[in-house]
Design a protein around this motif. Structure first.
Motif, short mmCIF file in Angstrom:
data_model
loop_
_atom_site.label_atom_id
_atom_site.label_comp_id
_atom_site.label_asym_id
_atom_site.label_seq_id
_atom_site.Cartn_x
_atom_site.Cartn_y
_atom_site.Cartn_z
N GLN A 1 0.82 -1.21 0.00
CA GLN A 1 0.00 0.00 0.00
C GLN A 1 0.86 1.26 0.00
N ALA A 2 1.91 1.25 0.80
CA ALA A 2 2.78 2.42 0.91
C ALA A 2 3.44 2.75 -0.42
N ALA A 3 3.86 1.72 -1.16
CA ALA A 3 4.51 1.95 -2.46
C ALA A 3 3.57 2.63 -3.45
N ALA A 4 2.27 2.39 -3.28
CA ALA A 4 1.28 2.96 -4.20
C ALA A 4 0.93 4.41 -3.89
N LEU A 5 1.51 4.96 -2.86
CA LEU A 5 1.09 6.27 -2.36
C LEU A 5 1.79 7.47 -3.02
N PRO A 6 3.13 7.53 -3.11
CA PRO A 6 3.80 8.81 -3.41
C PRO A 6 3.45 9.48 -4.73
N VAL A 7 3.66 8.83 -5.86
CA VAL A 7 3.49 9.52 -7.15
C VAL A 7 2.06 9.99 -7.37
N THR A 8 1.12 9.06 -7.23
CA THR A 8 -0.27 9.44 -7.51
C THR A 8 -0.85 10.31 -6.39
N GLY A 9 -0.45 10.05 -5.15
CA GLY A 9 -0.93 10.87 -4.05
C GLY A 9 -0.43 12.31 -4.14
N LEU A 10 0.86 12.48 -4.41
CA LEU A 10 1.42 13.82 -4.57
C LEU A 10 0.85 14.52 -5.79
N SER A 11 0.61 13.75 -6.86
CA SER A 11 0.00 14.32 -8.06
C SER A 11 -1.40 14.85 -7.75
N ALA A 12 -2.18 14.05 -7.02
CA ALA A 12 -3.53 14.48 -6.65
C ALA A 12 -3.50 15.74 -5.78
N MET A 13 -2.58 15.78 -4.81
CA MET A 13 -2.46 16.96 -3.98
C MET A 13 -2.09 18.20 -4.80
N GLN A 14 -1.16 18.03 -5.73
CA GLN A 14 -0.73 19.16 -6.55
C GLN A 14 -1.87 19.64 -7.45
N ILE A 15 -2.62 18.70 -8.02
CA ILE A 15 -3.74 19.06 -8.88
C ILE A 15 -4.83 19.79 -8.09
N ILE A 16 -5.24 19.22 -6.97
CA ILE A 16 -6.37 19.76 -6.21
C ILE A 16 -6.00 21.06 -5.50
N ASP A 17 -4.85 21.09 -4.86
CA ASP A 17 -4.50 22.23 -4.01
C ASP A 17 -3.76 23.35 -4.73
N GLN A 18 -3.04 23.03 -5.81
CA GLN A 18 -2.25 24.06 -6.49
C GLN A 18 -2.81 24.40 -7.87
N LEU A 19 -2.86 23.43 -8.76
CA LEU A 19 -3.29 23.73 -10.13
C LEU A 19 -4.76 24.15 -10.20
N ALA A 20 -5.62 23.44 -9.50
CA ALA A 20 -7.05 23.77 -9.51
C ALA A 20 -7.44 24.68 -8.35
N ALA A 21 -6.62 24.71 -7.30
CA ALA A 21 -6.93 25.52 -6.09
C ALA A 21 -8.37 25.30 -5.65
N VAL A 22 -8.72 24.04 -5.45
CA VAL A 22 -10.10 23.67 -5.13
C VAL A 22 -10.50 24.18 -3.76
N GLY A 23 -11.67 24.80 -3.69
CA GLY A 23 -12.21 25.29 -2.43
C GLY A 23 -13.62 24.79 -2.20
N SER A 24 -14.21 25.18 -1.09
CA SER A 24 -15.55 24.72 -0.76
C SER A 24 -16.57 25.25 -1.75
N ASN A 25 -17.58 24.42 -1.99
CA ASN A 25 -18.70 24.74 -2.87
C ASN A 25 -18.33 24.92 -4.34
N GLN A 26 -17.16 24.43 -4.73
CA GLN A 26 -16.81 24.43 -6.15
C GLN A 26 -17.26 23.13 -6.79
#
Length: 313
Positions: free
Chosen positions: A121-146
């Motif tokens: 499970q741990a091996a499956a975490l870094p690349v896709t997990g960091l990618s998701a964080m970067q997409i949601i929090d930085q590139l899309a800057a997702v906030g509430s009610n979007q």
């Protein structure tokens, strides 16, 4: 030690399981005994020759980006880890090299493995997990009610993107295959679209962000799904797309952004804390390293839910 390399670009048939010397470490490095590595779409784009501009064309090359393992040895200036520690980490996304019995890394490349995760499970975490964080929090800057549309929501990145977007308070529409409907519902998606039954271009709804993780939805087709001020995110960092995005974003309210994963020690530690707090990690299939060609061939067909991993024993 065993290590998977390739000496020319091509499909999974170019991958070779070879015997190599165990790498030595410098004073600021650690020697890791690898337990598992995960398979990422970027792997076959690199060994297939699609990313020559980033990866270069000098052979032999190696595969395997994110991994889990145990610290075997530490350099003299290493302070955060000791021999025997269980860790998770990732290497340069365009050079790889983790698909081996041992790998040399720096402290900034790894984080403690969450105790509630298996090595697989741990091996499956870094690349896709960091990618998701970067997409949601930085590139899309997702906030509430979007309103967020995630196309390819049951793939490696999608698993985490749905969950993180919901944590940020967004309304998530997940586009999946028929077999992914139940999983997307479990991860918290508000609306689920089965693309085998409905053309997403005809949804009749517009979104603050359209995230294409399938690499099959073009920016041109996505425009009908986008609000006047919104963002389309793709995970295909081709030179032409990067140039076009720069020009488009100067003049249009509908922005085109490209994911280029930027790993940091802080981001990896944040991600492992999310995993400790219950972030779901989904494994589709586990392979032995001796079946490496089969593993990549099956994963590249794109029908898996979550991630597949290769185990070294």
């Amino acid at each position: 030690m065993r290590k998977v390399i390739y000496n020319q670009f091509g499909d999974e048939s170019v991958l070779e399981l070879t015997e190599q010397a165990v790498p030595g470490i410098q004073k600021d490095q650690l020697l890791i005994r690898v337990k598992a590595i995960s398979i990422n779409p970027l792997d076959w784009k690199v060994y297939g020759g699609e990313m020559k501009l980033m990866s270069g064309s000098k052979f032999p090359k190696s595969v395997g980006i994110d991994f889990s393992g145990i610290v075997e040895q530490t350099g003299s200036t290493v302070t955060r880890f000791k021999a025997g520690d269980a860790i998770v980490g990732l290497l340069d996304v365009f050079k790889g090299g983790a698909l081996a019995d041992y790998v040399a890394v720096k402290e900034t490349d790894i984080a403690p493995k969450p105790a509630n995760l298996s090595f697989e499970q741990a091996a499956a975490l870094p690349v896709t997990g960091l990618s998701a964080m970067q997409i949601i929090d930085q590139l899309a800057a997702v906030g509430s009610n979007q309103d967020i549309l995630i196309n390819g929501a049951t793939g490696g990145i999608g698993v985490f993107a749905v969950q993180i977007a919901k944590k940020r308070g967004a309304r998530v529409t997940a586009v999946v295959s028929t077999k992914g409907v139940a999983a997307a519902k479990q991860w918290g998606a508000d609306t689920i679209v089965d693309y085998t039954r409905q053309d997403i271009r005809l949804l009749g709804q517009q979104f603050d962000a359209v995230i294409d993780l399938s690499t099959k939805l073009s920016f041109a087709d996505a425009k009908t799904l986008m609000k006047k001020r919104s963002v389309f995110i793709t995970t295909l960092p081709s030179p032409l797309t990067l140039i076009y995005s720069f020009i488009n974003n100067l003049f249009s309210g509908k922005k085109l952004k490209v994911l280029i994963l930027k790993s940091t020690a802080e981001g990896l530690n944040t991600l492992t804390k999310l995993a400790e707090a219950g972030l779901q990690i989904v494994l589709d299939k586990t392979y032995l390293v001796t079946n490496v060609r089969e593993a990549y061939q099956e994963a590249s067909q794109g029908s898996i839910i979550g991630k597949s991993v290769i185990v070294l024993n």
